[in-house]
Design a protein around this motif. Sequence first.
Motif, PDB file in Angstrom:
ATOM      1  N   SER A   1      -8.487  63.598  56.236  1.00  0.00           N
ATOM      2  CA  SER A   1      -7.792  62.360  56.614  1.00  0.00           C
ATOM      3  C   SER A   1      -8.683  61.143  56.400  1.00  0.00           C
ATOM      4  O   SER A   1      -8.209  60.080  55.956  1.00  0.00           O
ATOM      5  N   LEU A   2      -9.976  61.285  56.674  1.00  0.00           N
ATOM      6  CA  LEU A   2     -10.899  60.178  56.455  1.00  0.00           C
ATOM      7  C   LEU A   2     -11.035  59.863  54.968  1.00  0.00           C
ATOM      8  O   LEU A   2     -11.091  58.685  54.558  1.00  0.00           O
ATOM      9  N   ILE A   3     -11.086  60.914  54.150  1.00  0.00           N
ATOM     10  CA  ILE A   3     -11.222  60.705  52.706  1.00  0.00           C
ATOM     11  C   ILE A   3      -9.962  60.062  52.135  1.00  0.00           C
ATOM     12  O   ILE A   3     -10.025  59.148  51.295  1.00  0.00           O
ATOM     13  N   VAL A   4      -8.797  60.517  52.588  1.00  0.00           N
ATOM     14  CA  VAL A   4      -7.538  59.934  52.106  1.00  0.00           C
ATOM     15  C   VAL A   4      -7.432  58.474  52.536  1.00  0.00           C
ATOM     16  O   VAL A   4      -6.981  57.617  51.749  1.00  0.00           O
ATOM     17  N   LEU A   5      -7.863  58.159  53.760  1.00  0.00           N
ATOM     18  CA  LEU A   5      -7.801  56.759  54.205  1.00  0.00           C
ATOM     19  C   LEU A   5      -8.762  55.896  53.388  1.00  0.00           C
ATOM     20  O   LEU A   5      -8.448  54.747  53.031  1.00  0.00           O
ATOM     21  N   THR A   6      -9.927  56.440  53.078  1.00  0.00           N
ATOM     22  CA  THR A   6     -10.881  55.708  52.231  1.00  0.00           C
ATOM     23  C   THR A   6     -10.277  55.465  50.848  1.00  0.00           C
ATOM     24  O   THR A   6     -10.428  54.377  50.269  1.00  0.00           O
ATOM     25  N   THR A   7      -9.581  56.463  50.322  1.00  0.00           N
ATOM     26  CA  THR A   7      -8.914  56.313  49.024  1.00  0.00           C
ATOM     27  C   THR A   7      -7.842  55.237  49.096  1.00  0.00           C
ATOM     28  O   THR A   7      -7.671  54.433  48.157  1.00  0.00           O
ATOM     29  N   ALA A   8      -7.121  55.188  50.228  1.00  0.00           N
ATOM     30  CA  ALA A   8      -6.094  54.158  50.412  1.00  0.00           C
ATOM     31  C   ALA A   8      -6.711  52.766  50.405  1.00  0.00           C
ATOM     32  O   ALA A   8      -6.176  51.827  49.785  1.00  0.00           O
ATOM     33  N   ALA A   9      -7.849  52.620  51.091  1.00  0.00           N
ATOM     34  CA  ALA A   9      -8.520  51.314  51.118  1.00  0.00           C
ATOM     35  C   ALA A   9      -9.048  50.940  49.734  1.00  0.00           C
ATOM     36  O   ALA A   9      -8.993  49.766  49.321  1.00  0.00           O
ATOM     37  N   ALA A  10      -9.547  51.929  48.982  1.00  0.00           N
ATOM     38  CA  ALA A  10     -10.084  51.655  47.650  1.00  0.00           C
ATOM     39  C   ALA A  10      -8.987  51.263  46.671  1.00  0.00           C
ATOM     40  O   ALA A  10      -9.192  50.410  45.799  1.00  0.00           O
ATOM     41  N   THR A  11      -7.815  51.875  46.799  1.00  0.00           N
ATOM     42  CA  THR A  11      -6.719  51.488  45.905  1.00  0.00           C
ATOM     43  C   THR A  11      -6.160  50.120  46.288  1.00  0.00           C
ATOM     44  O   THR A  11      -5.703  49.371  45.419  1.00  0.00           O
ATOM     45  N   ARG A  12      -6.201  49.785  47.583  1.00  0.00           N
ATOM     46  CA  ARG A  12      -5.720  48.464  48.005  1.00  0.00           C
ATOM     47  C   ARG A  12      -6.565  47.368  47.367  1.00  0.00           C
ATOM     48  O   ARG A  12      -6.045  46.328  46.947  1.00  0.00           O
ATOM     49  N   THR A  13      -7.870  47.610  47.293  1.00  0.00           N
ATOM     50  CA  THR A  13      -8.765  46.611  46.684  1.00  0.00           C
ATOM     51  C   THR A  13      -8.909  46.819  45.176  1.00  0.00           C
ATOM     52  O   THR A  13      -9.689  46.113  44.531  1.00  0.00           O
TER      53      THR A  13
ATOM     54  N   ALA B   1      -0.146  59.244  54.757  1.00  0.00           N
ATOM     55  CA  ALA B   1      -0.617  60.624  54.592  1.00  0.00           C
ATOM     56  C   ALA B   1      -1.889  60.872  55.409  1.00  0.00           C
ATOM     57  O   ALA B   1      -2.043  61.923  56.046  1.00  0.00           O
ATOM     58  N   ALA B   2      -2.803  59.876  55.389  1.00  0.00           N
ATOM     59  CA  ALA B   2      -4.053  60.007  56.148  1.00  0.00           C
ATOM     60  C   ALA B   2      -3.766  60.117  57.643  1.00  0.00           C
ATOM     61  O   ALA B   2      -4.354  60.953  58.351  1.00  0.00           O
ATOM     62  N   CYS B   3      -2.867  59.282  58.146  1.00  0.00           N
ATOM     63  CA  CYS B   3      -2.531  59.309  59.574  1.00  0.00           C
ATOM     64  C   CYS B   3      -1.840  60.609  59.957  1.00  0.00           C
ATOM     65  O   CYS B   3      -2.066  61.153  61.050  1.00  0.00           O
ATOM     66  N   ALA B   4      -0.993  61.125  59.033  1.00  0.00           N
ATOM     67  CA  ALA B   4      -0.332  62.399  59.302  1.00  0.00           C
ATOM     68  C   ALA B   4      -1.361  63.522  59.406  1.00  0.00           C
ATOM     69  O   ALA B   4      -1.300  64.363  60.323  1.00  0.00           O
ATOM     70  N   LEU B   5      -2.318  63.549  58.472  1.00  0.00           N
ATOM     71  CA  LEU B   5      -3.371  64.562  58.531  1.00  0.00           C
ATOM     72  C   LEU B   5      -4.192  64.432  59.807  1.00  0.00           C
ATOM     73  O   LEU B   5      -4.549  65.430  60.442  1.00  0.00           O
ATOM     74  N   TRP B   6      -4.483  63.203  60.180  1.00  0.00           N
ATOM     75  CA  TRP B   6      -5.287  62.941  61.380  1.00  0.00           C
ATOM     76  C   TRP B   6      -4.554  63.436  62.634  1.00  0.00           C
ATOM     77  O   TRP B   6      -5.158  64.080  63.497  1.00  0.00           O
ATOM     78  N   LEU B   7      -3.254  63.173  62.718  1.00  0.00           N
ATOM     79  CA  LEU B   7      -2.471  63.611  63.876  1.00  0.00           C
ATOM     80  C   LEU B   7      -2.373  65.131  63.933  1.00  0.00           C
ATOM     81  O   LEU B   7      -2.477  65.730  65.010  1.00  0.00           O
ATOM     82  N   VAL B   8      -2.167  65.768  62.781  1.00  0.00           N
ATOM     83  CA  VAL B   8      -2.106  67.236  62.747  1.00  0.00           C
ATOM     84  C   VAL B   8      -3.436  67.833  63.186  1.00  0.00           C
ATOM     85  O   VAL B   8      -3.479  68.853  63.889  1.00  0.00           O
ATOM     86  N   SER B   9      -4.528  67.195  62.786  1.00  0.00           N
ATOM     87  CA  SER B   9      -5.852  67.715  63.150  1.00  0.00           C
ATOM     88  C   SER B   9      -6.060  67.735  64.662  1.00  0.00           C
ATOM     89  O   SER B   9      -6.821  68.571  65.174  1.00  0.00           O
ATOM     90  N   LEU B  10      -5.401  66.835  65.382  1.00  0.00           N
ATOM     91  CA  LEU B  10      -5.537  66.801  66.836  1.00  0.00           C
ATOM     92  C   LEU B  10      -4.916  68.027  67.493  1.00  0.00           C
ATOM     93  O   LEU B  10      -5.304  68.430  68.598  1.00  0.00           O
ATOM     94  N   ALA B  11      -3.931  68.622  66.829  1.00  0.00           N
ATOM     95  CA  ALA B  11      -3.227  69.783  67.390  1.00  0.00           C
ATOM     96  C   ALA B  11      -3.847  71.109  66.975  1.00  0.00           C
ATOM     97  O   ALA B  11      -3.373  72.171  67.402  1.00  0.00           O
ATOM     98  N   LEU B  12      -4.905  71.076  66.166  1.00  0.00           N
ATOM     99  CA  LEU B  12      -5.538  72.293  65.665  1.00  0.00           C
ATOM    100  C   LEU B  12      -6.955  72.424  66.217  1.00  0.00           C
ATOM    101  O   LEU B  12      -7.565  71.429  66.647  1.00  0.00           O
ATOM    102  N   PRO B  13      -7.508  73.651  66.203  1.00  0.00           N
ATOM    103  CA  PRO B  13      -8.896  73.819  66.659  1.00  0.00           C
ATOM    104  C   PRO B  13      -9.864  73.011  65.813  1.00  0.00           C
ATOM    105  O   PRO B  13      -9.757  72.980  64.582  1.00  0.00           O
TER     106      PRO B  13
END
Length: 471
Positions: A127-139, A19-31
Amino acid sequence: MIQLTEQSSDIFSKRLTYAACALWLVSLALPGFMVDSRAEPLFGGMILLLGPLFGWAVGGWAVYANIFFLVAAVALFLGRRPRGSVLTMLALAATLPLFEGVIRDEGSGTILPVVGWGWGAVLWIFSLIVLTTAAATRTQLLSLLGASVVLGLLLVSLVATAGFHLNQRSAANSQERSLYLSGGMAFTRVPPCDLPLTSVDAPLLPSNAIVALDVDPELVNAAGSTPYLWLPKLPNYQNSDSAWVTFSDPVVSSGEVMVRVAISPDRPVLQARKTQQGAVLRLLSRPSGPVLYEQKLKVTSTLGGTRLYCPMSTRSFTGLRVGYDTNVLRAVGQEEYGAPRREKLVEEDARIPCNLSAEDKDGTEGLRDWDGRQVILQPESVRSRPGFCSDTYIVLTYISDHSAGGLKDLSPIAQVFDRKTLRPLAAFNDRRVCPTVHCEEAPRVTARGVRVSDAQIIIETTSGDLVATRL
């Protein structure tokens, strides 16, 4: 509290990483953001491409968070537990308020501040917050409930941002909505103007109307806190001592004919008056007639400190297409609508000499007599060209000598004007390039006359006929 097993935490973490990577990729296509005096925003992809090269010079350390985002995402996909990369990513992203803007040019070093943030920037932060959440749940630093709360807060933030966007749109005028709050922009830092942009949907005067200019000198000779008022250049206008009708050349970009006509006291008037708030523009049907158009302007300052009027002219922002100046042009019927129409020429012989006079008149630079009228012909280099008249046309000729003075290899150029109005109609040459740095002009007595047709022109010379084709 619902605790995640190691296996379930890995699965949930991987889904969040996707989900984080999807948000990050979409952000590249937007202003991502837009800066002062530039109407076009910078998109996420361009920021990612250029940001690492120049971000350090303008406090743009947040762009380097993308590097550690990718490092952490790869680690999560490989089943690892990134810590340092995530913390570094967050630390760099936290410097976003320190971002000063974009350097306008290397010469001045002026930094254009950010005036608005796009949805790309919003999704990038998410996307950064979701990725941080992913890392926190992994640990297992976050439980399922904790992760759900974070995601819920992001959703609330998205709704709040959308509400703020709509609130700003409701307070903005049409120009500000199209500039700062278009579909790709989330919110702006620029306060609303509080004055509407007067929109003109159709011309209020005929296209050939000559408009008298009545402009407060303080607005165009600005001093102190009064900004310069950018008024459009009207092709047909009258000032205190002259009236002019202007024709642009349909082929030569720098070509222009200004024809002096008689002054009339009863023409439509474009007024510009200084007010306590700023200025007001009015179009009157005649000096004492009704107001056809009015635009109030107030003095404001950009985030970069430049004083200007709002609503703005298109000169205020690079790429801005609609301003009070474009509405003035439409109101007076002198708005440009694309390339001039190609006009078919009839066959005629032009052999009556029709040169411009050699000296300027009335102390006005470039003002010459031409076929019974007074004109300013641009560019200056064409004023001395031999001219020939027919019943319908005036043709200015130029003959270059490719034989270095021998008159054995001549190359023709011709411009055709409507004799009645002096409007430029067409240009002709033989499509040859001078073989040296500079070809000498043949003596002007070389040309004896011209035979005009739609596709080509024949210049009759003392050395024979020269053929030029239409451009």
